[in-house]
Scaffold this active site. Structure first.
Site, PDB file in Angstrom:
ATOM      1  N   ARG A   1       2.850  11.352  -1.193  1.00  0.00           N
ATOM      2  CA  ARG A   1       1.528  11.267  -1.962  1.00  0.00           C
ATOM      3  C   ARG A   1       0.414  11.115  -0.867  1.00  0.00           C
ATOM      4  NH1 ARG A   1       1.204   6.769  -6.280  1.00  0.00           N
ATOM      5  NH2 ARG A   1       0.906   5.434  -4.720  1.00  0.00           N
TER       6      ARG A   1
ATOM      7  N   LYS B   1      -5.148   8.928  -3.744  1.00  0.00           N
ATOM      8  CA  LYS B   1      -5.417   7.446  -3.472  1.00  0.00           C
ATOM      9  C   LYS B   1      -6.640   7.406  -2.381  1.00  0.00           C
ATOM     10  CE  LYS B   1      -2.555   3.669  -3.585  1.00  0.00           C
ATOM     11  NZ  LYS B   1      -3.036   2.935  -4.845  1.00  0.00           N
TER      12      LYS B   1
ATOM     13  N   GLU C   1      -6.007   6.035 -17.300  1.00  0.00           N
ATOM     14  CA  GLU C   1      -5.409   4.891 -16.372  1.00  0.00           C
ATOM     15  C   GLU C   1      -6.404   3.600 -16.344  1.00  0.00           C
ATOM     16  OE1 GLU C   1      -4.136   5.340 -12.432  1.00  0.00           O
ATOM     17  OE2 GLU C   1      -5.362   7.108 -12.122  1.00  0.00           O
TER      18      GLU C   1
HETATM   19  N1  PLP Z   1      -3.059   4.333 -10.535  1.00  0.00           N
HETATM   20  C1  PLP Z   1      -3.885   3.895  -9.439  1.00  0.00           C
HETATM   21  C2  PLP Z   1      -5.207   3.990  -9.683  1.00  0.00           C
HETATM   22  C3  PLP Z   1      -3.316   3.085  -8.503  1.00  0.00           C
HETATM   23  O1  PLP Z   1      -4.138   2.577  -7.557  1.00  0.00           O
HETATM   24  C4  PLP Z   1      -2.033   2.612  -8.501  1.00  0.00           C
HETATM   25  C5  PLP Z   1      -1.524   1.982  -7.277  1.00  0.00           C
HETATM   26  O2  PLP Z   1      -0.925   2.528  -6.500  1.00  0.00           O
HETATM   27  C6  PLP Z   1      -1.210   3.252  -9.505  1.00  0.00           C
HETATM   28  C7  PLP Z   1      -1.761   3.969 -10.619  1.00  0.00           C
HETATM   29  C8  PLP Z   1       0.352   3.019  -9.551  1.00  0.00           C
HETATM   30  O3  PLP Z   1       0.760   3.848  -8.735  1.00  0.00           O
HETATM   31  P1  PLP Z   1       2.231   3.277  -7.957  1.00  0.00           P
HETATM   32  O4  PLP Z   1       3.347   3.155  -9.004  1.00  0.00           O
HETATM   33  O5  PLP Z   1       2.592   4.549  -6.885  1.00  0.00           O
HETATM   34  O6  PLP Z   1       2.175   2.109  -7.099  1.00  0.00           O
HETATM   35  C1  COI Z   2      -0.768  -0.454  -5.687  1.00  0.00           C
HETATM   36  O1  COI Z   2      -0.049  -0.789  -6.608  1.00  0.00           O
HETATM   37  O2  COI Z   2      -0.053  -0.403  -4.568  1.00  0.00           O
HETATM   38  C2  COI Z   2      -2.336  -0.530  -5.541  1.00  0.00           C
HETATM   39  O3  COI Z   2      -2.645   0.209  -4.527  1.00  0.00           O
HETATM   40  C3  COI Z   2      -3.338  -0.755  -6.645  1.00  0.00           C
HETATM   41  C4  COI Z   2      -4.206  -1.917  -6.053  1.00  0.00           C
HETATM   42  C5  COI Z   2      -5.045  -1.924  -7.112  1.00  0.00           C
HETATM   43  C6  COI Z   2      -3.657  -2.970  -5.440  1.00  0.00           C
END
Ligand code: PLP
Ligand code: COI
Length: 343
Positions: free
Chosen positions: A82, A184, A220
């Protein structure tokens, strides 16, 4: 391995400086090998690309102590992939995916004493990130970049742990249809700060963002994807090109289907149908799965039948299975667990 003397059960989601971090530099078209350093300070030009035009992206993953005392990471290859997509979209040089996994492993290994013990409820959060470090004044990508990884022990992202949250439907948009919502980018979080401060001032834990084009579909929150459970037990998650493809969400959809035998569906979810769901949760690395008890949409309260006291049954089962896999209590699908060998 002697652990640091922290009150592991009571740490929040904040920054605690740990011993070592990884730093690699990109210059003249190539990455150097990178080093571990004790120096937590970043020194860059006042005109660095990251400072002027926010050319930066990041990742988030965790290391856990398993039941038998091993230290493991959850699917770091997915974060590497990612981050590569984020870099390409932001005209930044990809840090090679295998080297990314090696860098996060090295950083965790150098901070083993900071990995919270099994059963404490805390984990070691790992933050890889990259930024344009050379001078940029006309709008263009930087020529030089820094890739870094630091770690910090963390507790639950939301205060109150597993208590259901009340969130609001935001009037601000998070991501445009062909924008950067699917990667991200640091900029996505900068522009969400006013919305989250506003939500907190109004007493809400988070925002539910809708699609910017029609404002009819659920996207989201600022830091997690949604999972819904229908009254007949199907797990539904919103499909959109402008949400971050959460690794936790993708893992949970697999767990729901393959471990729990539930029906799963990734599809557009309209705000008007949210009232018909039985359960709702926010999923992400930081959030794990945090239950939502209520969504407030312009004064209208949508209360889920699972209530405000505890997680709904299906969300609880998903939580138990996912954390069981992460903590080594339940056998993981092949390739999900990366063990850090002590040296
Ligand atoms: N959506 C957003 C905007 C995020 O910042 C995160 C955190 O990483 C997620 C979703 C969840 O993603 P992940 O499960 O890969 O941590
Ligand atoms: C994560 O879950 O790793 C994120 O980057 C989300 C952030 C709001 C802490």
């Amino acid at each position: 391995m002697e652990k640091k003397n922290l009150d592991w059960e009571n740490i929040g989601f904040g920054y605690i400086k740990t011993d070592k971090r990884f730093v690699a530099n990109y210059k003249n078209g190539a990455w150097d090998n990178g080093v571990l350093t004790e120096d937590d300070k970043v020194v860059i030009s006042e005109c660095a690309g990251v400072l002027q035009y926010a050319q930066t992206c990041f990742e988030g993953l965790k290391a856990y102590t398993t039941e038998n005392g091993q230290i493991v990471m959850f699917r770091p290859d997915m974060n590497a992939a990612r981050m590569a997509r984020s870099c390409k979209r932001l005209e930044m040089p990809v840090f090679p995916e295998e080297k990314f996994v090696d860098a996060v492993a090295q950083t965790v290994r150098a901070n083993m004493a900071w990995v919270p013990p099994f059963g404490s409820g805390a984990t070691l959060y790992i933050r890889p990130y990259m930024f344009g470090s050379s001078q940029v004044i006309g709008v263009k990508p930087a020529d030089e970049y820094q890739f870094r990884v630091f770690t910090t022990p963390v507790g639950p992202y939301f205060k109150g742990g597993a208590k259901p949250l009340t969130i609001k439907v935001s009037d601000f948009d998070r991501a445009a249809p062909n924008g950067t919502g699917h990667i991200k980018a640091g900029a996505n979080y900068a522009m969400s700060l006013h919305a989250i401060v506003t939500a907190h001032e109004e007493g809400f834990a988070e925002n539910m963002y809708l699609d910017a084009a029609t404002r009819t579909k659920v996207e989201e929150t600022g830091g997690a994807n949604f999972l819904f459970v229908t009254k007949d037990g199907k797990v539904v998650t919103p499909k959109s090109n402008s949400i971050l493809p959460s690794i936790t969400r993708r893992s949970l959809m697999y767990v729901a289907k393959e471990y729990l035998g539930l029906e799963v569906e990734e599809r557009e979810v309209f705000i008007d149908e949210v009232k018909d769901f039985a359960e709702c949760g926010l999923c992400g690395t930081a959030a794990v799965i945090s239950p939502v008890g209520k969504v407030v949409h312009h004064g209208e309260e949508i209360a889920f039948p699972s209530g405000m006291e505890k997680m709904g049954d299906t969300i609880q089962k998903l939580y138990d299975t996912l954390t069981g896999i992460q903590m080594g209590k339940i056998e993981a699908p092949k390739g999900w667990i990366y063990t850090i060998e002590e040296v």
